[in-house]
Write a protein that holds these residues in place. Sequence first.
Motif, PDB file in Angstrom:
ATOM      1  N   SER A 185       1.008  -1.281   0.112  1.00  9.11           N
ATOM      2  CA  SER A 185      -0.019   0.093   0.056  1.00  9.11           C
ATOM      3  C   SER A 185       1.021   1.346  -0.104  1.00  9.11           C
ATOM      4  O   SER A 185       1.921   1.285   0.319  1.00  9.11           O
ATOM      5  N   ASP A 186       0.306   2.088  -0.286  1.00  9.61           N
ATOM      6  CA  ASP A 186       0.871   3.496  -0.268  1.00  9.61           C
ATOM      7  C   ASP A 186       1.437   3.909   1.199  1.00  9.61           C
ATOM      8  O   ASP A 186       2.435   4.335   1.297  1.00  9.61           O
ATOM      9  N   SER A 187       0.579   3.745   2.024  1.00 10.60           N
ATOM     10  CA  SER A 187       0.744   4.100   3.353  1.00 10.60           C
ATOM     11  C   SER A 187       2.077   3.176   4.009  1.00 10.60           C
ATOM     12  O   SER A 187       3.195   3.747   4.724  1.00 10.60           O
ATOM     13  N   THR A 188       2.037   2.055   3.646  1.00  9.42           N
ATOM     14  CA  THR A 188       3.084   1.056   3.864  1.00  9.42           C
ATOM     15  C   THR A 188       4.603   1.552   3.338  1.00  9.42           C
ATOM     16  O   THR A 188       5.553   1.609   3.916  1.00  9.42           O
ATOM     17  N   TYR A 189       4.318   1.772   2.038  1.00  9.88           N
ATOM     18  CA  TYR A 189       5.669   2.288   1.212  1.00  9.88           C
ATOM     19  C   TYR A 189       6.151   3.516   2.013  1.00  9.88           C
ATOM     20  O   TYR A 189       7.443   3.654   2.013  1.00  9.88           O
ATOM     21  N   LYS A 190       5.372   4.640   2.380  1.00 12.50           N
ATOM     22  CA  LYS A 190       5.737   5.702   2.926  1.00 12.50           C
ATOM     23  C   LYS A 190       6.496   5.309   4.468  1.00 12.50           C
ATOM     24  O   LYS A 190       7.516   6.022   4.715  1.00 12.50           O
TER      25      LYS A 190
ATOM     26  N   GLU B  42       0.839  -7.700   3.427  1.00 13.05           N
ATOM     27  CA  GLU B  42       0.016  -7.126   2.337  1.00 13.05           C
ATOM     28  C   GLU B  42       0.446  -8.027   0.815  1.00 13.05           C
ATOM     29  O   GLU B  42      -0.233  -7.977  -0.307  1.00 13.05           O
ATOM     30  N   GLN B  43       1.524  -8.502   0.777  1.00 10.71           N
ATOM     31  CA  GLN B  43       1.834  -9.081  -0.493  1.00 10.71           C
ATOM     32  C   GLN B  43       1.138 -10.220  -0.646  1.00 10.71           C
ATOM     33  O   GLN B  43       1.045 -10.785  -1.970  1.00 10.71           O
TER      34      GLN B  43
ATOM     35  N   ASP C 210       5.420 -15.851  -4.323  1.00 17.03           N
ATOM     36  CA  ASP C 210       6.674 -16.026  -4.500  1.00 17.03           C
ATOM     37  C   ASP C 210       7.426 -14.818  -4.698  1.00 17.03           C
ATOM     38  O   ASP C 210       7.373 -14.446  -6.007  1.00 17.03           O
ATOM     39  N   PRO C 211       7.990 -14.283  -3.497  1.00 19.44           N
ATOM     40  CA  PRO C 211       8.925 -13.072  -3.812  1.00 19.44           C
ATOM     41  C   PRO C 211       9.818 -12.897  -4.802  1.00 19.44           C
ATOM     42  O   PRO C 211      10.300 -11.870  -5.391  1.00 19.44           O
TER      43      PRO C 211
END
Length: 456
Positions: A239-244, A272-273, A277-278
């Motif tokens: 999410s935008d908030s987690t990125y920030k 969130e992901q 598989d990252p």
Amino acid sequence: MDRSLLSILSLLSLFLCSCISFPSEDQERDKITYLPGQPKNVEFNQYSGYVTVNQQSGRALFYWLIESPASRGAESRPLVLWLNGGPGCSSVAYGAAEEIGPFRIKPDGQTLYFNPYAWNKLANLLFLESPVGVGFSYTNTTSDLYTMGDQTTAADSYAFLVNWFERFPQYKHREFYIVGESYAGHYVPQLSQIVYAKNKGIQNPVINFKGFMVGNAVTDDYHDYFGTFEYWWTHGLISDSTYKTLRVACNFESSMHPSAECIKALYLAEVEQGHIDPYSIFTQPCNDSALLRHNLRGHYPWMSRAYDPCTERYSNVYFNLPEVQKALHANVTGIPYPWKTCSDIVGNNWEDSPLSMLPIYKELIAAGLKIWVYSGDTDAVVPVTATRYSIDALKLPTITNWYPWYDNGRVGGWSQIYKGLTFVTVTGAGHEVPLHRPRQAFILFGSFLENKPMPS
């Protein structure tokens, strides 16, 4: 017999003795005669065994040499050392068994089949399980397993090379390259730096070292974190908030250890992901894998150890078979634990890890070595954005600007050529580029060896 003819024969004998290296007893002892389950018509020689790197501690590293077929000019092909990262993961498990080696393992864990894009068609491949405690490599000093780090790994790897070339003198003057991926983004430049420095010494053995290549490589903490968070956000994984929050809480310019706020934000990002598989965000993870655990540990908290498609399981079966270990001259000391693709003990007790490899890049670029960096663009662990930020920080002049490269008329990725470094992306490839895009990786490797731009 005429004296002049005798003189000519004598000179010829001296010439041949100086140019031809005959197999040593150790070399013959290490020769693999047959691997269980191997396909018919294997046209290349293989050797494996141990090289002691520290007599006092009893440290010995396991290697597997896979030569080019004689039909492809094995005697003139370069030698390439392949390293996997982790830290603590096996080059036999990943590089040899599921990426660039000549054999792949079938789901039964007992049968091998040919990899049509094996890199030994272009070079003689030397796989090293490093450091001790990884794979079949061992130490007689148990405390070594809890004190490994970048510095010891590089020193032991160099000791391995010096001793290995004594065992295989026919390779002493061969062109030599070091290649690796992931945390080998530390191993490869560090070992390259030692080889380059030792080559300048008067009494040290000279290794005909020409350069190195790394893929999806851990390079510089600040840029790796910054670029990884950006990749997650721009690919819609968080999410935008987690990125920030990540951008603020996980600032590694001032500290090398993640703060409590950073750990919390990384956990939220994992939630969130979801169950992806990252290491390859557009492919399905192996269904019943306990396997994509993001153990928030140590230096790279989002890194869950090693890419883990189902193919890893086949290695776990195959390399634990007693008949396979016997054929490989492995586990000669009766290691009291099963062979594993990655060592948790080594990985979780890693001692030293410099924040950046960029100073080494600058030194070796100035030395004129061939340096290539490649990146699979669907890896969310050490993503293409992280690598691009690291390369940008070198501030190298551009020779050829960003351009698409092609394979049979289709875009295989993109490339940019800098003064002293070539960068290549491989489209649709995850963390292990040769596993996901074997043909494109083969083209990349050929271009690297010839130092030619990717086909445009």
